[in-house]
Write a protein that holds these residues in place. Structure first.
Motif, PDB file in Angstrom:
ATOM      1  N   UNK B 179       0.671  -1.133  -0.055  1.00  0.00           N
ATOM      2  CA  UNK B 179       0.063   0.002  -0.014  1.00  0.00           C
ATOM      3  C   UNK B 179       0.893   1.166   0.094  1.00  0.00           C
ATOM      4  N   UNK B 232       9.179   9.702   7.463  1.00  0.00           N
ATOM      5  CA  UNK B 232       7.872   9.547   7.338  1.00  0.00           C
ATOM      6  C   UNK B 232       7.459   7.950   7.759  1.00  0.00           C
ATOM      7  N   UNK B 239       1.775   4.485  13.326  1.00  0.00           N
ATOM      8  CA  UNK B 239       0.290   4.935  13.241  1.00  0.00           C
ATOM      9  C   UNK B 239      -0.539   3.617  12.830  1.00  0.00           C
ATOM     10  N   UNK B 241      -2.723   0.709  11.952  1.00  0.00           N
ATOM     11  CA  UNK B 241      -3.708   0.172  12.768  1.00  0.00           C
ATOM     12  C   UNK B 241      -4.542  -0.784  11.631  1.00  0.00           C
ATOM     13  N   UNK B 245      -5.480  -4.678  11.790  1.00  0.00           N
ATOM     14  CA  UNK B 245      -6.850  -5.032  12.323  1.00  0.00           C
ATOM     15  C   UNK B 245      -7.781  -5.677  11.579  1.00  0.00           C
ATOM     16  N   UNK B 260      -1.319   0.023  18.238  1.00  0.00           N
ATOM     17  CA  UNK B 260      -2.750   0.611  17.963  1.00  0.00           C
ATOM     18  C   UNK B 260      -3.783  -0.368  18.182  1.00  0.00           C
ATOM     19  N   UNK B 263      -4.009  -1.320  21.797  1.00  0.00           N
ATOM     20  CA  UNK B 263      -4.654  -0.495  22.371  1.00  0.00           C
ATOM     21  C   UNK B 263      -6.230  -0.206  22.259  1.00  0.00           C
ATOM     22  N   UNK B 264      -6.598  -0.671  21.094  1.00  0.00           N
ATOM     23  CA  UNK B 264      -7.917  -0.684  20.737  1.00  0.00           C
ATOM     24  C   UNK B 264      -8.659  -1.746  21.500  1.00  0.00           C
ATOM     25  N   UNK B 280      -2.234   3.577  25.487  1.00  0.00           N
ATOM     26  CA  UNK B 280      -2.620   4.796  24.662  1.00  0.00           C
ATOM     27  C   UNK B 280      -1.514   6.220  24.885  1.00  0.00           C
ATOM     28  N   UNK B 281      -0.985   6.322  26.408  1.00  0.00           N
ATOM     29  CA  UNK B 281      -0.063   7.389  26.791  1.00  0.00           C
ATOM     30  C   UNK B 281       1.163   6.852  26.396  1.00  0.00           C
ATOM     31  N   UNK B 283       2.095   5.069  23.902  1.00  0.00           N
ATOM     32  CA  UNK B 283       1.962   5.167  22.525  1.00  0.00           C
ATOM     33  C   UNK B 283       2.500   6.608  22.034  1.00  0.00           C
ATOM     34  N   UNK B 284       1.498   7.570  22.705  1.00  0.00           N
ATOM     35  CA  UNK B 284       1.959   8.967  22.700  1.00  0.00           C
ATOM     36  C   UNK B 284       3.324   9.355  22.946  1.00  0.00           C
ATOM     37  N   UNK B 287       5.606   8.246  20.164  1.00  0.00           N
ATOM     38  CA  UNK B 287       5.787   8.815  19.211  1.00  0.00           C
ATOM     39  C   UNK B 287       6.283  10.233  19.306  1.00  0.00           C
ATOM     40  N   UNK B 288       5.852  10.939  20.561  1.00  0.00           N
ATOM     41  CA  UNK B 288       6.159  12.159  20.680  1.00  0.00           C
ATOM     42  C   UNK B 288       7.729  12.302  20.629  1.00  0.00           C
ATOM     43  N   UNK B 291       9.382  12.140  17.339  1.00  0.00           N
ATOM     44  CA  UNK B 291       9.140  13.310  16.715  1.00  0.00           C
ATOM     45  C   UNK B 291      10.117  14.370  17.274  1.00  0.00           C
TER      46      UNK B 291
END
Lengths: 272, 302
Positions: B179, B232, B239, B241, B245, B260, B263-264, B280-281, B283-284, B287-288, B291
């Motif tokens: 993809x 990228x 990200x 998912x 899934x 992800x 978490x879901x 989730x935190x 993961x944040x 990622x943060x 970045x």
């Protein structure tokens, strides 16, 4: 030169098969009967074209999912384009001493992974009584596309010469008039970029529908597709019909606006 | 004059007031969406991560227990390592093939437009659609892949691509690469087209051959784009998912779990909202910090 171009064509053909054949399989299988699919070679083309599959799948609810996706995407895009262009106009064209800070707060949002916010988006939507409502999807869609949109638009608006609105100011035009009459028309290239990028992103979004929408009559296309496969997974031609139906708008958009789509999709993703 | 302007009239001229009012009113809509759905969820998730909370029952304060539990959670580490596997394989598969196809497209050989349409199609499909399509490509009985292997006499390689615990994550990464490679192709072809032809002409006069030109001109010229592509693919892989899934749901037995998807499932299938918030935190934070590191490194270079 001759030898190298043959080499290029061989490579291109191999990758055309890798990237293209799954689509051929998808469309070709969508026109087969289920027995035919199970009994004949999967490589064979349909004996007769069973367009009735498309009717069956549409009637099973797909036209509804289509309508829902169009509705949510359209509402989100209209609001998103208005909100992000207005903010970008203010950030780039009106000096209020905190321009850089405001831009930075929006750009910082690009670092937030969408899945970290899911539980709270679900909670907040319930709190606002927006869960299981189509319109409730627009909020998260808009919020998550705002940083990229503002980033692209403000980058573009920055490059418009400042003199352009000065004479309008002299004539007593208001800020809002300058925004609608001068800046927006001049920003058309950037607006079309974010429109295409956001359209594809929002149209393809799945996870918000998954957590926020429960009633089948409110399913968006991606959600309907996933549920459809769960229910009719054994009928491969039906699933392929559903996939083809769901992909048609994007494929048509792409073929019609090739250059624009390619440009919009890369500009958007590069900034994201 | 408004009477409720807190005496601001004395400080600002009417013109400035008009300006500030417009600025404020114009930014409010953007900030409402942005704060409500993007910013506020982060501190609130942190707050909920301190509770045991099953969605229905009451909140029970447990302090940092969830934070410790996540660090001892084998599935969390499995998911994280799958995410990193995805990063590495994306760099090794998507970027080189994307570059190869980008070179092809930018040469504008006869028919390149048709090839470009074919190559780009996977990228505009939704993750869900690609996931469903590939679950039939990988199907052990009537899947395209096993049928292809049989056709070319490689039956021994046939497998349950998504059902096998050792293979599932690689199969998922294969579909993800299918993809996203087109995206890198377009990125590179845009960069390649912008290299001035005069540089190649000068090199040709100096007698540089095709491969020499590639390594001494093309690669250095598109180095910033390659760096961008790597960034990228690094941030994008966190990200991931939809594909995983829809294809495996993270299975079998968490073999293809990603942060992800985990978490879901924790939050919305098992209804462990407190524990899910903690994942989730994390993961944040991951990622943060990635970045910020990237931002710091690229800023410093400039």
């Amino acid at each position: 030169m001759k030898k190298s171009s043959i080499f290029y064509y061989i490579i291109a053909t191999i990758f055309s098969i890798i990237f293209g054949y799954p689509f051929v399989f998808m469309v070709s299988t969508s026109l087969k009967g289920n027995m035919e699919f199970l009994q004949e070679s999967i490589w064979a083309f349909p004996e007769t074209y069973k367009f009735i599959n498309y009717l069956d799948v549409s009637n099973s609810g797909f036209y509804k999912y289509f309508y829902n996706s169009i509705f949510v995407t359209a509402v989100s895009l209209v609001v998103l384009v208005f909100v992000s262009s207005l903010a970008s106009y203010i950030i780039t064209r009106i000096d209020f001493k905190m321009n850089k800070f405001v831009l930075a707060t929006f750009v910082a949002g690009m670092m937030i992974p969408i899945h970290s916010t899911l539980i709270l988006v679900y909670k907040i939507s319930r709190f606002l009584n927006l869960n299981n409502k189509l319109i409730g999807l627009a909020g998260p869609y808009i919020a998550f596309m705002l940083p990229v949109s503002i980033f692209i638009l403000s980058g573009f608006m920055e490059s418009i010469p400042k003199e352009i609105e000065e004479s309008a100011f002299m004539d007593g035009a208001s800020y809002f008039q300058i925004y609608t009459k001068i800046i927006l028309p001049l920003s058309k290239p950037a607006l079309s970029t974010i429109l295409i990028y956001n359209f594809v992103q929002i149209w393809n979004r799945f996870v918000y529908g998954l957590i926020l929408i429960s009633s089948p009559e409110k399913w968006i296309l991606t959600l309907g597709l996933w549920r459809f496969q769960g229910e009719h997974g054994f009928n491969v031609p039906y699933v392929m019909t559903a996939l083809t139906l769901a992909s048609i708008p994007l494929i048509i958009l792409f073929i019609l606006l090739q250059e624009k789509v390619v440009q919009g999709m890369t500009a958007g993703a590069l900034k994201a | 004059m408004d009477s409720n302007d807190f005496g601001l009239t004395e400080f600002f001229s009417e013109k400035t007031q008009k300006k500030l009012r417009f600025v404020l009113l114009g930014l409010i809509p953007a900030y409402i969406f942005y704060l409500l759905y993007l910013i506020v969820p982060i501190p609130l998730s942190f707050y909920y991560s301190l509770f045991s909370w099953s969605g229905i029952k009451d909140l029970v304060f447990v302090g940092l227990e969830n934070w410790q539990l996540v660090l001892q959670d084998k599935i969390f580490w499995k998911a994280l390592s799958n995410n990193f596997l995805l990063v590495i394989l994306s760099l090794l598969i998507q970027i080189p093939i994307g570059l190869l196809l980008g070179i092809f497209i930018s040469r504008k050989i006869k028919g390149y437009k048709i090839f470009r349409v074919i190559f780009f199609l996977p990228y505009i499909m939704s993750a869900v659609a690609v996931g469903i399509l590939f679950s039939y490509i990988y199907d052990p009985n009537f899947g395209l892949l096993n049928n292809l292997l049989q056709m070319i006499g490689l039956e021994s390689l046939q497998a349950a691509w998504l059902g096998n615990r050792d293979l599932a994550i690689y199969s998922v990464i294969g579909a993800i690469s299918w993809r996203f490679t087109p995206f890198y192709m377009i990125l590179f072809s845009a960069a390649l087209v912008s290299i001035p032809q005069s540089i190649y002409e000068a090199a040709r006069i100096d007698g540089a051959k095709g491969w020499q030109q590639f390594f001494s001109i093309t690669l250095p010229m598109i180095k910033p784009t390659i760096v961008n592509a790597c960034i990228l693919s690094l941030t994008g892989s966190l990200k991931a998912f939809g594909l995983a899934f829809t294809m495996t749901g993270g299975g079998p037995n968490h073999a293809s779990e990603l942060l992800a998807t985990y978490m879901y499932k924790t939050a919305f299938t098992d209804m462990e909202m407190g524990y899910g918030s903690t994942i989730g935190i994390y993961l944040f934070l991951i990622a943060f910090s990635i970045s910020m590191t990237v931002l710091f490194l690229t800023k410093r270079k400039k």
